[in-house]
Design a protein around this motif. Structure first.
Motif, PDB file in Angstrom:
ATOM      1  N   ASP A 263      -8.912  13.646  11.043  1.00  0.00           N
ATOM      2  CA  ASP A 263      -7.945  12.924  11.866  1.00  0.00           C
ATOM      3  C   ASP A 263      -6.538  13.087  11.284  1.00  0.00           C
ATOM      4  OD1 ASP A 263     -10.191  12.049  13.282  1.00  0.00           O
ATOM      5  OD2 ASP A 263     -10.330  10.182  12.121  1.00  0.00           O
ATOM      6  N   GLN A 264      -5.564  12.546  11.995  1.00  0.00           N
ATOM      7  CA  GLN A 264      -4.180  12.639  11.529  1.00  0.00           C
ATOM      8  C   GLN A 264      -3.490  11.282  11.614  1.00  0.00           C
ATOM      9  OE1 GLN A 264      -2.781  15.267  10.147  1.00  0.00           O
ATOM     10  NE2 GLN A 264      -4.519  16.624  10.538  1.00  0.00           N
ATOM     11  N   LEU A 265      -2.664  10.992  10.618  1.00  0.00           N
ATOM     12  CA  LEU A 265      -1.744   9.859  10.684  1.00  0.00           C
ATOM     13  C   LEU A 265      -0.409  10.441  11.148  1.00  0.00           C
ATOM     14  CD1 LEU A 265      -1.081   6.861  10.109  1.00  0.00           C
ATOM     15  CD2 LEU A 265      -0.497   7.541   7.766  1.00  0.00           C
ATOM     16  N   LEU A 266       0.126   9.933  12.248  1.00  0.00           N
ATOM     17  CA  LEU A 266       1.326  10.516  12.852  1.00  0.00           C
ATOM     18  C   LEU A 266       2.563   9.635  12.704  1.00  0.00           C
ATOM     19  CD1 LEU A 266      -0.199  12.092  16.098  1.00  0.00           C
ATOM     20  CD2 LEU A 266       0.316  13.202  13.914  1.00  0.00           C
TER      21      LEU A 266
ATOM     22  N   ILE B 139       3.130  -0.682  13.820  1.00  0.00           N
ATOM     23  CA  ILE B 139       1.918  -0.094  14.391  1.00  0.00           C
ATOM     24  C   ILE B 139       1.714   1.294  13.806  1.00  0.00           C
ATOM     25  CG2 ILE B 139       0.758   0.587  16.526  1.00  0.00           C
ATOM     26  CD1 ILE B 139       2.678  -1.420  17.986  1.00  0.00           C
ATOM     27  N   ALA B 140       0.653   1.454  13.016  1.00  0.00           N
ATOM     28  CA  ALA B 140       0.316   2.775  12.492  1.00  0.00           C
ATOM     29  C   ALA B 140      -0.253   3.608  13.635  1.00  0.00           C
ATOM     30  CB  ALA B 140      -0.698   2.663  11.360  1.00  0.00           C
ATOM     31  N   ILE B 141       0.222   4.830  13.755  1.00  0.00           N
ATOM     32  CA  ILE B 141      -0.152   5.714  14.857  1.00  0.00           C
ATOM     33  C   ILE B 141      -1.111   6.775  14.346  1.00  0.00           C
ATOM     34  CG2 ILE B 141       0.712   7.320  16.605  1.00  0.00           C
ATOM     35  CD1 ILE B 141       3.490   5.858  16.159  1.00  0.00           C
ATOM     36  N   GLY B 142      -2.342   6.712  14.816  1.00  0.00           N
ATOM     37  CA  GLY B 142      -3.356   7.664  14.374  1.00  0.00           C
ATOM     38  C   GLY B 142      -3.835   8.562  15.497  1.00  0.00           C
ATOM     39  N   LEU B 143      -4.387   9.696  15.108  1.00  0.00           N
ATOM     40  CA  LEU B 143      -4.982  10.645  16.038  1.00  0.00           C
ATOM     41  C   LEU B 143      -6.432  10.843  15.636  1.00  0.00           C
ATOM     42  CD1 LEU B 143      -3.566  14.095  17.143  1.00  0.00           C
ATOM     43  CD2 LEU B 143      -5.897  13.891  16.319  1.00  0.00           C
ATOM     44  N   LYS B 144      -7.346  10.493  16.522  1.00  0.00           N
ATOM     45  CA  LYS B 144      -8.779  10.700  16.298  1.00  0.00           C
ATOM     46  C   LYS B 144      -9.131  12.078  16.844  1.00  0.00           C
ATOM     47  CE  LYS B 144     -12.729   9.089  14.874  1.00  0.00           C
ATOM     48  NZ  LYS B 144     -12.907   8.821  13.442  1.00  0.00           N
ATOM     49  N   ARG B 145      -9.537  12.953  15.961  1.00  0.00           N
ATOM     50  CA  ARG B 145      -9.742  14.364  16.320  1.00  0.00           C
ATOM     51  C   ARG B 145     -11.004  14.575  17.138  1.00  0.00           C
ATOM     52  NH1 ARG B 145      -8.832  18.777  17.879  1.00  0.00           N
ATOM     53  NH2 ARG B 145      -8.642  20.687  16.663  1.00  0.00           N
ATOM     54  N   HIS B 146     -10.864  15.342  18.227  1.00  0.00           N
ATOM     55  CA  HIS B 146     -11.984  15.773  19.055  1.00  0.00           C
ATOM     56  C   HIS B 146     -11.940  17.294  19.105  1.00  0.00           C
ATOM     57  CE1 HIS B 146     -11.023  11.675  20.421  1.00  0.00           C
ATOM     58  NE2 HIS B 146     -12.324  11.554  20.603  1.00  0.00           N
ATOM     59  N   HIS B 147     -12.975  17.945  18.616  1.00  0.00           N
ATOM     60  CA  HIS B 147     -12.905  19.395  18.426  1.00  0.00           C
ATOM     61  C   HIS B 147     -13.147  20.193  19.703  1.00  0.00           C
ATOM     62  CE1 HIS B 147     -12.201  19.238  14.132  1.00  0.00           C
ATOM     63  NE2 HIS B 147     -13.042  18.200  14.106  1.00  0.00           N
ATOM     64  N   ILE B 148     -13.296  19.512  20.824  1.00  0.00           N
ATOM     65  CA  ILE B 148     -13.406  20.240  22.094  1.00  0.00           C
ATOM     66  C   ILE B 148     -12.035  20.719  22.563  1.00  0.00           C
ATOM     67  CG2 ILE B 148     -15.490  19.048  22.853  1.00  0.00           C
ATOM     68  CD1 ILE B 148     -13.727  17.268  24.610  1.00  0.00           C
TER      69      ILE B 148
ATOM     70  N   PHE C 204       0.825  -1.213   0.000  1.00  0.00           N
ATOM     71  CA  PHE C 204       0.000   0.000   0.000  1.00  0.00           C
ATOM     72  C   PHE C 204       0.854   1.254   0.000  1.00  0.00           C
ATOM     73  CE2 PHE C 204      -1.872   3.480   2.456  1.00  0.00           C
ATOM     74  CZ  PHE C 204      -2.936   3.795   1.627  1.00  0.00           C
ATOM     75  N   GLN C 205       1.818   1.326   0.911  1.00  0.00           N
ATOM     76  CA  GLN C 205       2.550   2.584   1.023  1.00  0.00           C
ATOM     77  C   GLN C 205       3.484   2.826  -0.153  1.00  0.00           C
ATOM     78  OE1 GLN C 205       4.593   2.743   4.782  1.00  0.00           O
ATOM     79  NE2 GLN C 205       6.208   1.340   4.184  1.00  0.00           N
TER      80      GLN C 205
ATOM     81  N   GLY D  11       8.118   9.406   8.159  1.00  0.00           N
ATOM     82  CA  GLY D  11       8.365   9.745   6.766  1.00  0.00           C
ATOM     83  C   GLY D  11       7.369   9.057   5.852  1.00  0.00           C
ATOM     84  N   GLY D  12       7.776   8.906   4.595  1.00  0.00           N
ATOM     85  CA  GLY D  12       6.950   8.177   3.623  1.00  0.00           C
ATOM     86  C   GLY D  12       5.589   8.791   3.410  1.00  0.00           C
ATOM     87  N   ILE D  13       4.546   8.008   3.667  1.00  0.00           N
ATOM     88  CA  ILE D  13       3.172   8.434   3.373  1.00  0.00           C
ATOM     89  C   ILE D  13       2.488   9.087   4.563  1.00  0.00           C
ATOM     90  CG2 ILE D  13       2.933   6.588   1.662  1.00  0.00           C
ATOM     91  CD1 ILE D  13       1.130   5.143   3.773  1.00  0.00           C
ATOM     92  N   THR D  14       3.217   9.304   5.654  1.00  0.00           N
ATOM     93  CA  THR D  14       2.595   9.739   6.909  1.00  0.00           C
ATOM     94  C   THR D  14       1.646  10.911   6.740  1.00  0.00           C
ATOM     95  OG1 THR D  14       4.410   8.893   8.252  1.00  0.00           O
ATOM     96  CG2 THR D  14       3.047  10.610   9.237  1.00  0.00           C
ATOM     97  N   TYR D  15       2.042  11.936   6.023  1.00  0.00           N
ATOM     98  CA  TYR D  15       1.221  13.146   5.971  1.00  0.00           C
ATOM     99  C   TYR D  15       0.420  13.283   4.667  1.00  0.00           C
ATOM    100  CZ  TYR D  15       4.124  14.042  10.001  1.00  0.00           C
ATOM    101  OH  TYR D  15       4.774  13.925  11.215  1.00  0.00           O
TER     102      TYR D  15
END
Length: 199
Positions: free
Chosen positions: A167-170, A107-116, A75-76, A149-153
């Motif tokens: 959300d963000q992939l970190l 382990i892919a590191i993700g951030l689930k966004r909370h707008h509070i 994939f990447q 690096g790579g496809i992160t952003y």
């Protein structure tokens, strides 16, 4: 009910653990040696105990192992080639296709966004979770590496990891047994980075 409390490490033990942490590149892992899934679950459970403002617990993890490593690699590397077009760097494409296969788990590191909350506070919480994960890996004699690096952003990468547009992939945490003892780590004196205000 038992009156026993959980035994905590001494300050000396904790100091040794923190200072033993290293970024261990996938090339330094033992080829073919697989970390038991129950150990990885323990690392992730410790990550889950990171500090989190308003208890949003923004960290999200996707664990690749076994044939899943090839799925991630394909994939990447293909996403990078599609994104780069005629400007593709073959060396980078090959690295993206090969590095996951050097690890026991990625382990892919993700951030689930909370707008509070401001996004930076969510990023800080995820970083604390990864530090918990990395220190836990050290206690098991494992090597870890957080690469961004790579496809992160790349926006187009997010759906593959179950992340929405906001959300963000970190990055990715590579995990494996260390083939060679890590080298000495160096830090500049803390005195260069601290200001004390006493009055």
């Amino acid at each position: 009910m038992s009156n026993q409390t959980t035994a905590l490490p001494t300050p000396e033990q904790f100091n040794a653990l923190v200072r033993a942490r290293r970024s261990i590149q996938p090339l330094q892992f033992e080829p073919g040696r697989v970390v038991p899934d129950e150990v990885v679950r323990e690392l992730l459970e410790n990550a889950n105990w990171a500090p989190t403002h308003k208890r949003t617990e923004p960290w999200r993890f996707v664990v690749f192992t076994g044939a899943g490593l090839q799925r991630l690699a394909t994939f990447q590397s293909e996403l990078y080639r599609s994104w780069a077009g005629a400007s593709v760097d073959e060396k980078k494409a090959q690295k993206l296709a090969q590095n996951p296969l050097l690890a026991s788990h990625v382990i892919a590191i993700g951030l689930k966004r909370h707008h509070i909350l401001p996004e930076i506070e969510e990023v800080e919480a995820v970083a604390c979770a990864v530090q918990n994960l990395h220190l836990s890996a050290v206690t098991h004699g494992l090597g870890g590496y957080w690469g961004s690096g790579g496809i992160t952003y790349m926006e187009a990468a997010k759906p593959f990891f179950g992340l929405d547009k906001e959300d963000q992939l970190l990055g990715f945490f590579y995990l494996g047994y260390v083939q060679n003892a890590p080298g000495r780590n160096i830090r500049k004196p803390i005195e260069e980075k601290v200001t004390w205000v006493r009055e």
